[in-house]
Design an enzyme around this catalytic site. Structure first.
Site, PDB file in Angstrom:
ATOM      1  N   SER A  57       0.795  -1.236   0.000  1.00 48.52           N
ATOM      2  CA  SER A  57       0.000   0.000   0.000  1.00 48.52           C
ATOM      3  C   SER A  57       0.820   1.276   0.000  1.00 48.52           C
ATOM      4  CB  SER A  57      -0.956   0.013   1.201  1.00 48.52           C
ATOM      5  OG  SER A  57      -2.039  -0.859   0.984  1.00 48.52           O
ATOM      6  N   LYS A  60       0.315   3.727  -2.780  1.00 46.72           N
ATOM      7  CA  LYS A  60      -0.747   4.735  -2.761  1.00 46.72           C
ATOM      8  C   LYS A  60      -0.196   6.140  -2.573  1.00 46.72           C
ATOM      9  CE  LYS A  60      -3.969   1.288  -1.084  1.00 46.72           C
ATOM     10  NZ  LYS A  60      -4.434   0.573   0.102  1.00 46.72           N
ATOM     11  N   SER A 122      -6.178   3.873   3.921  1.00 43.39           N
ATOM     12  CA  SER A 122      -5.508   2.959   2.993  1.00 43.39           C
ATOM     13  C   SER A 122      -6.512   2.193   2.140  1.00 43.39           C
ATOM     14  CB  SER A 122      -4.600   1.979   3.741  1.00 43.39           C
ATOM     15  OG  SER A 122      -3.716   1.331   2.862  1.00 43.39           O
ATOM     16  N   LYS A 233       2.766   6.567   4.936  1.00 44.47           N
ATOM     17  CA  LYS A 233       1.920   5.453   4.512  1.00 44.47           C
ATOM     18  C   LYS A 233       2.515   4.101   4.897  1.00 44.47           C
ATOM     19  CE  LYS A 233      -1.719   3.941   2.625  1.00 44.47           C
ATOM     20  NZ  LYS A 233      -1.584   2.859   3.646  1.00 44.47           N
TER      21      LYS A 233
END
Length: 392
Positions: A57, A60, A122, A233
């Site tokens: 993730s 992202k 997320s 993140k």
């Protein structure tokens, strides 16, 4: 041609002569670990920083960065409404779809709320809905991700989708590139970074049956644990393990960390916290130049001026182990020159290269102090004549 201009070390007037300072040790079970000090450009830790890996993730961050670029260019309003396509909802809802914003089929959601859903929650669903809203298809959006990666100088990364879902190796990054991506969001889009990163939680969607609001906490493992933590993140898949790209600022000094390949959620929390604390506590900085201070000049080719001033876009420091003195550094300006006009004011055109007595090199960007237009006809004629006569 790469040009280097040596600067007088005594101009700093800040550092006492001493023996070279050894880097303090740090050990981690993470397969990958990288720590960058933005105040000096110093790499405080490099463990497999250039090894390709799946980002999970953390990809992202690039989805968010594409949106930030378009927003700041005036091409993507935060108020723009995006539709959750039935096909997208079908693919990205339920336990098999991983992290979710809990979007509903055919729901209309603003770009602003989708960004909260991506950054704080997320949401795999939010990432794909935003990608389709921007580019029509997720595949087309991945093309925009890769084009921006190239523009930002992320030389060892490639993106095949908007949320980092495993795709048989099509999507890969390095820790160095993730740090560069984090730096781009922080420095290129400070207002948007502050607006979207570092939020403790976000509420979206309703529970089945009772219809209660769904509030999810930010998974950032250093948020609330490290003073000044505000991004960025996390990522986790079976293939990638547990990873995190994070940042914090204390007393004007900002660090960016990347850690990856850990085997548990709790290990990610403990190792991320330890690494960031080590970065702030085991190292110290000394100022070299204040923000907007002139550092030197660079030659300009075929411009309205023959040189352009080079200034520090922000305060520049050097970083070295805490509690130790450091000898006078060697300062050098490096640029690919002569620079070609036109040059915009504030354009990054050079690097300040600082070499410490132990051989450690720290680099920070320098920008043009003023705009330089292209030379007119007479200016170009005179430049060409001087070159023919060997006067250039």
């Amino acid at each position: 041609m790469i040009r280097s201009l040596l600067l007088a070390t005594s101009a700093t007037g800040l550092l006492a002569t001493a023996a070279p300072a050894a880097a303090p040790p740090f050990d981690t079970p993470a397969k990958v670990a990288y720590l960058l000090d933005l105040s000096s450009g110093a790499e405080l830790l490099n463990k497999n920083a250039d090894v390709r890996m799946p980002p999970a993730s953390m990809a992202k961050m690039m989805t968010t960065e594409v949106a930030f670029e378009l927003i700041d260019q005036g091409k993507l309003p935060l108020s723009k409404m995006c539709t959750v396509r039935p096909e997208t909802w079908q693919r990205w809802h339920g336990p098999q779809a991983g992290s979710t914003m809990f979007l509903s089929v055919n729901e209309q959601v603003s770009v602003e709320n989708l960004l909260h859903g991506i950054v704080t929650l997320s949401g795999n669903d939010a990432s794909v809905v935003l990608a389709e809203c921007i580019a029509g298809t997720e595949q087309a959006f991945a093309g925009q991700m890769n084009a921006l990666a190239q523009k930002l100088g992320l030389k060892n990364s490639h993106f095949g989708n908007a949320n980092g879902w495993p795709d048989e190796g099509v999507t890969y990054v390095t820790a160095r590139d993730l740090a560069g991506l984090a730096r781009a969001s922080i420095e290129r889009h400070p207002k948007l970074y502050k607006q979207f990163y570092g939020q403790p939680s976000f509420t979206w969607g309703k529970t089945l049956g009772s219809g209660q609001d769904i509030t999810q906490a930010n998974r950032n493992p250093i948020l609330g644990k490290i003073p000044g933590a505000d991004g960025l993140k996390t990522g986790h898949t079976e293939e990638a393990g547990y990873g995190f790209t994070g940042s914090a600022e204390q007393n004007g000094r900002r660090l960016i960390m990347v850690i990856a390949g850990l085997d548990s959620f709790n290990a990610r929390i403990s190792e991320s916290t330890k690494l960031m604390n080590w970065g702030f506590n085991a190292w110290q900085t000394k100022p070299l130049y204040a923000a907007n201070a002139k550092v030197g000049d660079a030659q300009v080719q075929l411009g309205s001026e023959g040189t352009v001033g080079l200034i520090a876009p922000k305060a520049i420091a050097i970083t070295f182990p805490a509690g130790l003195a450091v000898g006078d550094p060697r300062l050098k300006i490096r640029y690919d020159g002569p620079l070609k006009a036109p040059i915009a004011k504030g354009q990054q055109v050079a690097q300040l290269v600082v070499t410490l007595p132990d051989g450690t090199v720290q680099q920070t960007p320098l920008v043009a102090a003023e705009a330089v237009e292209e030379a007119g006809f007479l200016g170009r004629f005179w430049a060409g004549l001087k070159q023919m006569l060997g006067m250039a």
